[in-house]
Design a protein around this motif. Structure first.
Motif, PDB file in Angstrom:
ATOM      1  N   GLN A 155       0.797  -1.227   0.000  1.00  0.00           N
ATOM      2  CA  GLN A 155       0.000   0.000   0.000  1.00  0.00           C
ATOM      3  C   GLN A 155       0.830   1.279   0.000  1.00  0.00           C
ATOM      4  O   GLN A 155       0.493   2.235   0.700  1.00  0.00           O
ATOM      5  CB  GLN A 155      -0.915   0.000   1.228  1.00  0.00           C
ATOM      6  N   PRO A 156       1.925   1.363  -0.746  1.00  0.00           N
ATOM      7  CA  PRO A 156       2.706   2.599  -0.713  1.00  0.00           C
ATOM      8  C   PRO A 156       1.907   3.777  -1.266  1.00  0.00           C
ATOM      9  O   PRO A 156       1.023   3.610  -2.104  1.00  0.00           O
ATOM     10  CB  PRO A 156       3.901   2.273  -1.609  1.00  0.00           C
ATOM     11  N   ALA A 157       2.225   4.954  -0.777  1.00  0.00           N
ATOM     12  CA  ALA A 157       1.529   6.170  -1.221  1.00  0.00           C
ATOM     13  C   ALA A 157       2.495   7.343  -1.224  1.00  0.00           C
ATOM     14  O   ALA A 157       3.410   7.427  -0.399  1.00  0.00           O
ATOM     15  CB  ALA A 157       0.336   6.468  -0.320  1.00  0.00           C
ATOM     16  N   SER A 158       2.268   8.245  -2.150  1.00  0.00           N
ATOM     17  CA  SER A 158       3.118   9.425  -2.325  1.00  0.00           C
ATOM     18  C   SER A 158       2.407  10.673  -1.803  1.00  0.00           C
ATOM     19  O   SER A 158       1.183  10.734  -1.766  1.00  0.00           O
ATOM     20  CB  SER A 158       3.433   9.597  -3.816  1.00  0.00           C
ATOM     21  N   SER A 159       3.201  11.665  -1.418  1.00  0.00           N
ATOM     22  CA  SER A 159       2.638  12.969  -1.055  1.00  0.00           C
ATOM     23  C   SER A 159       3.277  14.090  -1.871  1.00  0.00           C
ATOM     24  O   SER A 159       3.248  15.258  -1.469  1.00  0.00           O
ATOM     25  CB  SER A 159       2.834  13.250   0.439  1.00  0.00           C
ATOM     26  N   THR A 160       3.828  13.743  -3.022  1.00  0.00           N
ATOM     27  CA  THR A 160       4.528  14.737  -3.846  1.00  0.00           C
ATOM     28  C   THR A 160       3.635  15.913  -4.210  1.00  0.00           C
ATOM     29  O   THR A 160       4.023  17.091  -4.081  1.00  0.00           O
ATOM     30  CB  THR A 160       5.068  14.078  -5.130  1.00  0.00           C
ATOM     31  N   LEU A 161       2.413  15.627  -4.662  1.00  0.00           N
ATOM     32  CA  LEU A 161       1.511  16.702  -5.071  1.00  0.00           C
ATOM     33  C   LEU A 161       1.112  17.571  -3.883  1.00  0.00           C
ATOM     34  O   LEU A 161       0.973  18.794  -4.011  1.00  0.00           O
ATOM     35  CB  LEU A 161       0.280  16.115  -5.746  1.00  0.00           C
ATOM     36  N   THR A 162       0.918  16.949  -2.716  1.00  0.00           N
ATOM     37  CA  THR A 162       0.564  17.706  -1.511  1.00  0.00           C
ATOM     38  C   THR A 162       1.682  18.650  -1.114  1.00  0.00           C
ATOM     39  O   THR A 162       1.443  19.821  -0.774  1.00  0.00           O
ATOM     40  CB  THR A 162       0.265  16.729  -0.357  1.00  0.00           C
ATOM     41  N   ARG A 163       2.896  18.181  -1.166  1.00  0.00           N
ATOM     42  CA  ARG A 163       4.037  19.023  -0.786  1.00  0.00           C
ATOM     43  C   ARG A 163       4.177  20.207  -1.738  1.00  0.00           C
ATOM     44  O   ARG A 163       4.478  21.335  -1.311  1.00  0.00           O
ATOM     45  CB  ARG A 163       5.317  18.186  -0.759  1.00  0.00           C
ATOM     46  N   GLU A 164       3.951  19.940  -3.018  1.00  0.00           N
ATOM     47  CA  GLU A 164       4.039  21.029  -4.000  1.00  0.00           C
ATOM     48  C   GLU A 164       2.918  22.043  -3.816  1.00  0.00           C
ATOM     49  O   GLU A 164       3.143  23.260  -3.904  1.00  0.00           O
ATOM     50  CB  GLU A 164       3.988  20.444  -5.413  1.00  0.00           C
ATOM     51  N   LEU A 165       1.707  21.559  -3.551  1.00  0.00           N
ATOM     52  CA  LEU A 165       0.554  22.447  -3.425  1.00  0.00           C
ATOM     53  C   LEU A 165       0.559  23.241  -2.131  1.00  0.00           C
ATOM     54  O   LEU A 165       0.267  24.443  -2.120  1.00  0.00           O
ATOM     55  CB  LEU A 165      -0.740  21.628  -3.513  1.00  0.00           C
ATOM     56  N   MET A 166       0.899  22.569  -1.021  1.00  0.00           N
ATOM     57  CA  MET A 166       0.729  23.171   0.305  1.00  0.00           C
ATOM     58  C   MET A 166       2.041  23.632   0.941  1.00  0.00           C
ATOM     59  O   MET A 166       2.015  24.301   1.973  1.00  0.00           O
ATOM     60  CB  MET A 166       0.046  22.163   1.245  1.00  0.00           C
ATOM     61  N   GLY A 167       3.169  23.244   0.360  1.00  0.00           N
ATOM     62  CA  GLY A 167       4.440  23.572   0.997  1.00  0.00           C
ATOM     63  C   GLY A 167       4.665  22.811   2.283  1.00  0.00           C
ATOM     64  O   GLY A 167       5.454  23.231   3.143  1.00  0.00           O
ATOM     65  N   TRP A 168       3.997  21.681   2.424  1.00  0.00           N
ATOM     66  CA  TRP A 168       4.112  20.857   3.639  1.00  0.00           C
ATOM     67  C   TRP A 168       5.380  20.027   3.588  1.00  0.00           C
ATOM     68  O   TRP A 168       5.657  19.364   2.591  1.00  0.00           O
ATOM     69  CB  TRP A 168       2.888  19.945   3.748  1.00  0.00           C
ATOM     70  N   GLN A 169       6.159  20.060   4.653  1.00  0.00           N
ATOM     71  CA  GLN A 169       7.384  19.278   4.730  1.00  0.00           C
ATOM     72  C   GLN A 169       7.455  18.579   6.084  1.00  0.00           C
ATOM     73  O   GLN A 169       7.616  19.230   7.118  1.00  0.00           O
ATOM     74  CB  GLN A 169       8.616  20.176   4.549  1.00  0.00           C
ATOM     75  N   PRO A 170       7.312  17.247   6.116  1.00  0.00           N
ATOM     76  CA  PRO A 170       7.434  16.526   7.397  1.00  0.00           C
ATOM     77  C   PRO A 170       8.825  16.718   7.992  1.00  0.00           C
ATOM     78  O   PRO A 170       9.825  16.715   7.261  1.00  0.00           O
ATOM     79  CB  PRO A 170       7.207  15.060   6.999  1.00  0.00           C
ATOM     80  N   THR A 171       8.886  16.902   9.306  1.00  0.00           N
ATOM     81  CA  THR A 171      10.166  17.140   9.972  1.00  0.00           C
ATOM     82  C   THR A 171      10.447  16.151  11.103  1.00  0.00           C
ATOM     83  O   THR A 171      11.562  16.091  11.596  1.00  0.00           O
ATOM     84  CB  THR A 171      10.200  18.559  10.569  1.00  0.00           C
ATOM     85  N   LEU A 172       9.453  15.380  11.503  1.00  0.00           N
ATOM     86  CA  LEU A 172       9.606  14.449  12.622  1.00  0.00           C
ATOM     87  C   LEU A 172      10.190  13.122  12.138  1.00  0.00           C
ATOM     88  O   LEU A 172      10.204  12.847  10.934  1.00  0.00           O
ATOM     89  CB  LEU A 172       8.262  14.228  13.306  1.00  0.00           C
ATOM     90  N   PRO A 173      10.656  12.264  13.062  1.00  0.00           N
ATOM     91  CA  PRO A 173      11.252  10.990  12.648  1.00  0.00           C
ATOM     92  C   PRO A 173      10.294  10.131  11.833  1.00  0.00           C
ATOM     93  O   PRO A 173       9.077  10.154  12.049  1.00  0.00           O
ATOM     94  CB  PRO A 173      11.595  10.310  13.977  1.00  0.00           C
TER      95      PRO A 173
END
Length: 303
Positions: free
Chosen positions: A272-290
């Motif tokens: 069940q892999p999933a990407s968040s590439t489009l979300t990061r581009e749209l929202m500027g969201w960048q995960p920072t936690l482990p």
């Protein structure tokens, strides 16, 4: 803004509420018990007493707010075997909130799950076009998300934040905690099949920040993926459990999975892999936690 949050004292909600309050928002949280009410009050939120079945309460709280984040779901009855009942209760409650927001231009953000796309990584563009009349099982909840997205044409700034299989962190009551219990009970850190099936994952604090971003900025009709780890192989998870619990690591055949993993077996059976590439581009969201493996290695799952 004044934000109504369902599931405000739950695993995700208890991370979202402080983020919203810290950003200057006023939070009103739905509480179905005295314990939940006390948790919300101590966090600085206003308490709205009620459950997902109290539709008038939901309509009134939504109408009195400038935005809504819907995180509640009847996990207790879903995990006891009545997913259909939980999904139906979710649909009815979401529609009550959505109708109250129609024509207001206000944000309505709900939680859902990342889809599984056989043979490839799922993206934000997958899992759409479901017919609610035909949807069953997990798709029933996804069909509710589709209805929320359709509210964009009715004057609601609606968005869906899809969560991965593992939303991890200290105090996690979910799938990873269940795997730890199963390993202890069985005396082996097992993994399904050859261990190559993958789970997407995110730290719950990173997920909370995406819900905050969606509330403030997501365009109407947006589908967002709160995914940090695109896909962690099940064997990698089992190897950390083996090391931390001092247990052998071993495969569990698909034929034996239901007995070994119980209710968790169907979840483990799918890649069940999933990407968040489009979300990061749209929202500027960048995960920072482990990530999931790093979080497991911190040890708090094994106390």
């Amino acid at each position: 803004m004044r934000v109504f949050v369902t599931g405000a004292s739950g695993w995700i909600g208890s991370a979202v509420v402080p983020v919203l309050i810290g950003a200057g928002h006023q939070v009103a949280g739905l509480a179905r018990s005295d314990a939940s009410a006390a948790t919300l009050a101590s966090a600085g939120a206003e308490v709205v007493r009620g459950t997902l079945d109290d539709l008038d309460v939901l309509r009134g709280a939504a109408a009195a707010s400038e935005g809504v984040i819907h995180l509640a779901f009847k996990h207790d009855i879903a995990f006891s075997g009545d997913f259909r009942g939980a999904a139906e209760a979710d649909r009815v409650s979401v529609q009550a909130i959505g109708e109250a927001l129609a024509g207001t231009g206000r944000p309505f953000v709900i939680a859902s799950g990342t889809p599984a796309e056989p043979g490839r990584v799922a993206t934000e563009g997958d899992g759409h076009g479901l017919d609610p009349a035909q949807a069953a099982g997990p798709q029933a909840r996804a069909a509710t998300s589709e209805w929320v997205l359709s509210l964009a044409s009715r004057g609601v700034r609606s968005s869906v934040v899809r969560l991965p299989r593992s939303v991890h962190g200290e105090g996690d009551p979910g799938f990873i905690a269940a795997l730890v219990r199963i390993a202890r009970d069985r005396g082996v850190a097992g993994y399904f099949g050859d261990g190559t099936n993958r789970w997407p994952a995110v730290h719950r604090l990173d997920a909370a920040h995406l819900f905050h971003l969606a509330l403030e900025e997501a365009p109407a009709g947006s589908t967002l993926h709160a995914v940090a780890d695109e896909g962690v192989p099940l064997r990698d998870i089992a190897e950390v459990l083996s090391r931390r619990l001092n247990l052998p690591v071993a495969p569990v055949s698909p034929e034996d999975a239901a007995e070994h993993f119980a209710w968790l077996a169907p979840v483990l059976a799918a890649d069940q892999p999933a990407s968040s590439t489009l979300t990061r581009e749209l929202m500027g969201w960048q995960p920072t936690l482990p990530g999931l493996i790093g979080d497991l290695d911190k040890g708090h799952y094994f106390g």
